[in-house]
Scaffold this active site. Structure first.
Site, PDB file in Angstrom:
ATOM      1  CG  HIS A 195      45.867  47.351  38.640  1.00 42.50           C
ATOM      2  ND1 HIS A 195      46.456  48.580  38.495  1.00 42.50           N
ATOM      3  CD2 HIS A 195      45.171  47.422  39.799  1.00 42.50           C
ATOM      4  CE1 HIS A 195      46.142  49.354  39.525  1.00 42.50           C
ATOM      5  NE2 HIS A 195      45.351  48.676  40.337  1.00 42.50           N
ATOM      6  CD  GLU A 196      42.626  44.830  40.982  1.00 38.30           C
ATOM      7  OE1 GLU A 196      42.978  44.777  42.183  1.00 38.30           O
ATOM      8  OE2 GLU A 196      42.232  45.888  40.446  1.00 38.30           O
TER       9      GLU A 196
HETATM   10 ZN    ZN Z   1      44.879  49.324  42.311  1.00 40.25          ZN
END
Ligand code: ZN
Length: 503
Positions: free
Chosen positions: A264-265
């Site tokens: 995600h990051e």
């Molecule tokens: Zn996010």
């Protein structure tokens, strides 16, 4: 004109450098700083914020931007200089409209409110927080009122995070999506539950981190211009286009936590690393809105990282990293486990299908509070009622009810949540557009190859930074406005197959 443009760049670069320095201090605070550093760090951050705010609202900057207007108007809309002047002027006029006293009041109140929340949340003590929230609501309304002429009082607050979006447009999109999601969640709930016990067990930290970093390296995350460290609440931060960092959180008894937070990051970071280097140290050198940013974290996390083609390639490698834990677990079992749908009370733990219901109810409650159609004293009960209505669950206490997210307790009420769902909707619309443009995409993903997808996103989204607002960018890339169709089709297809739903 050349001199004025040079002066503009110098001023913007100074603002950027002060903000980047603050970002380094914040990153350190969230990763390595010992507790004893807290008081001085808060003071240092406040000093830097004061300096950057005064530079960003300096009337001389406003005059310079006005002086450059004729030059901007002679240039095509897409020209980098035109975009720089346009985006800098918008940022200047937004910041300059909010009186410094109000900024100071809000930042002092937010710090106190956040401190109180860290104690009140574990105790489920909503009574302590309601008077503080009343003050937050009052300050939020005052900020909105710095931008007169709005159609809805939340519009200016939404615009600060998702420029160009309005309460009415977001409401209409969300209503459309909600009408599709509620029956889908109900249909899935009627099916036998998925067994995801293969994700629990013992998964040593070192192997978990190594696997996640291998995956994002394959996506194209550039470790010579970034790094990953551990933290409590994972985030991405950028100090320059050559230093875009991510953080993650490892749970040795839960394989999905670190992996999907890393992906995600990294999605956020790929966006920032892909911005045109010519924009360095200007307001163009960051992602254009909360929603577009989230579309990238979600695209890599869900449409790629939780997809069957992706795991057809990577699952044997994951099994090799954890032979005792996953050796006897089939690809099919694993794929079902990482895509398990189950209504839950906590937004951040929610699956792809139910996640947006968490966001929508927060968005609706924010709007109701700002409008005054919901009294603050009724908020905790309204929260409970809406969870029952949408997810069939009632929080046992306020800790996992209205107190669960930091957003309202560390900033304004309004504008903080819609970006998550806009991001989900947009992730599918962009992914579908990329598929239409690159027919070999799925075959490549199945081989663990990401160059075509990454290259397409860099060319059409990333390199532009903040040059275009989200609505402008979406129109340019997809040929139309933000639409729920591709996202709904994606969810129906994927989860219809996973849960054996008819149609
Ligand atoms: Zn996010």
């Amino acid at each position: 004109m050349e001199t004025q443009l040079h002066e503009l760049r110098t001023r913007l670069s100074e603002i950027n450098d002060l903000e980047a320095a603050a970002a380094v201090l914040q990153w350190d605070q969230s990763t390595y700083m010992p507790p004893g550093g807290a008081a001085a760090r808060a003071r240092q951050l406040a000093t830097l914020a004061r300096l950057s705010h005064s530079k960003a609202t300096d009337p001389a900057l406003g005059q310079l931007l006005e002086a450059l207007r004729p030059y901007e108007e002679r240039l095509p809309f897409e020209h980098d200089d035109a975009a720089l002047i346009r985006v800098a002027r918008r940022a200047y006029s937004k910041r300059a409209r909010i009186p410094p006293e109000l900024v100071a009041e809000l930042s002092a109140h937010s710090a106190a409110c956040y401190q109180a929340w860290t104690r009140a949340r574990p105790a489920g003590d909503v009574a302590t927080m309601l008077p503080l929230l009343a003050r937050t609501l009052e300050l939020s309304r005052r900020i909105a009122d710095c931008f007169p002429g709005y159609a809805h009082i939340a519009d200016p607050l939404i615009d600060l995070a998702d420029e160009g979006m309005r309460a009415a447009t977001v409401r209409a999109l969300f209503a459309e999506l909600r009408a599709e999601l509620v029956p889908l969640v109900q249909a899935i709930a009627a099916r036998p539950p998925v067994d995801d016990s293969c994700l629990r067990g013992h998964f040593p930290e070192e192997q978990q981190l190594a696997f996640g970093e291998m995956v994002i390296g394959r996506f194209g995350y550039d470790f010579t211009r970034g790094r990953q460290d551990k933290t409590h609440h994972p985030f991405m931060t950028k100090f320059s286009l050559g230093d875009v960092r991510i953080t993650t959180r490892v749970k040795p008894d839960d394989l999905s936590e670190a992996l999907f937070s890393t992906i995600h990051e990294a999605g956020h970071a790929l966006y920032e690393q892909g911005i045109d280097p010519a924009f360095e140290a200007t307001p163009l050198a960051s992602g254009t809105s909360a929603g577009v940013h989230e579309s990238q974290s979600r695209l890599w996390e869900n449409l790629v990282g939780r997809s069957r083609p992706f795991w057809e390639h990577f699952y044997p490698q994951l099994q090799a990293a954890f032979p005792a834990q996953l050796g006897a677990v089939s690809l099919d079992q694993f794929y079902r486990a990482i895509n398990k749908v189950q209504p839950s009370l906590i937004r951040t733990d929610a699956d792809e299908v139910t996640y947006n219901l968490h966001v929508m109810l927060r968005f609706d409650l924010e709007l109701a509070l700002l409008e005054g159609s919901l009294a603050l004293k009724d908020l905790p009960e309204a929260w409970m009622a809406r969870y029952q209505e949408d997810l069939g669950l009632t929080p046992p206490d306020h800790r996992d009810g209205v107190l669960q997210d930091v957003h309202w307790f560390a900033g304004v009420i309004g504008g903080a949540f819609q970006g998550y769902t806009i991001g989900n909707i947009l992730s599918a619309q962009l992914f579908a557009t990329a598929h239409a443009a690159c027919p070999t995409l799925d075959a490549e993903l199945r081989r663990g190859q990401f160059a075509t997808l990454h290259g397409w996103l860099r060319e059409h989204v990333y390199r532009h930074g903040s040059k275009f607002t989200a609505p402008e960018l979406i129109e340019r890339v997809t040929g139309g406005p933000l639409q729920t169709g591709p996202y709904v089709a994606y969810l129906r297809h994927k989860y219809g197959e996973l849960y054996g739903l008819a149609g």
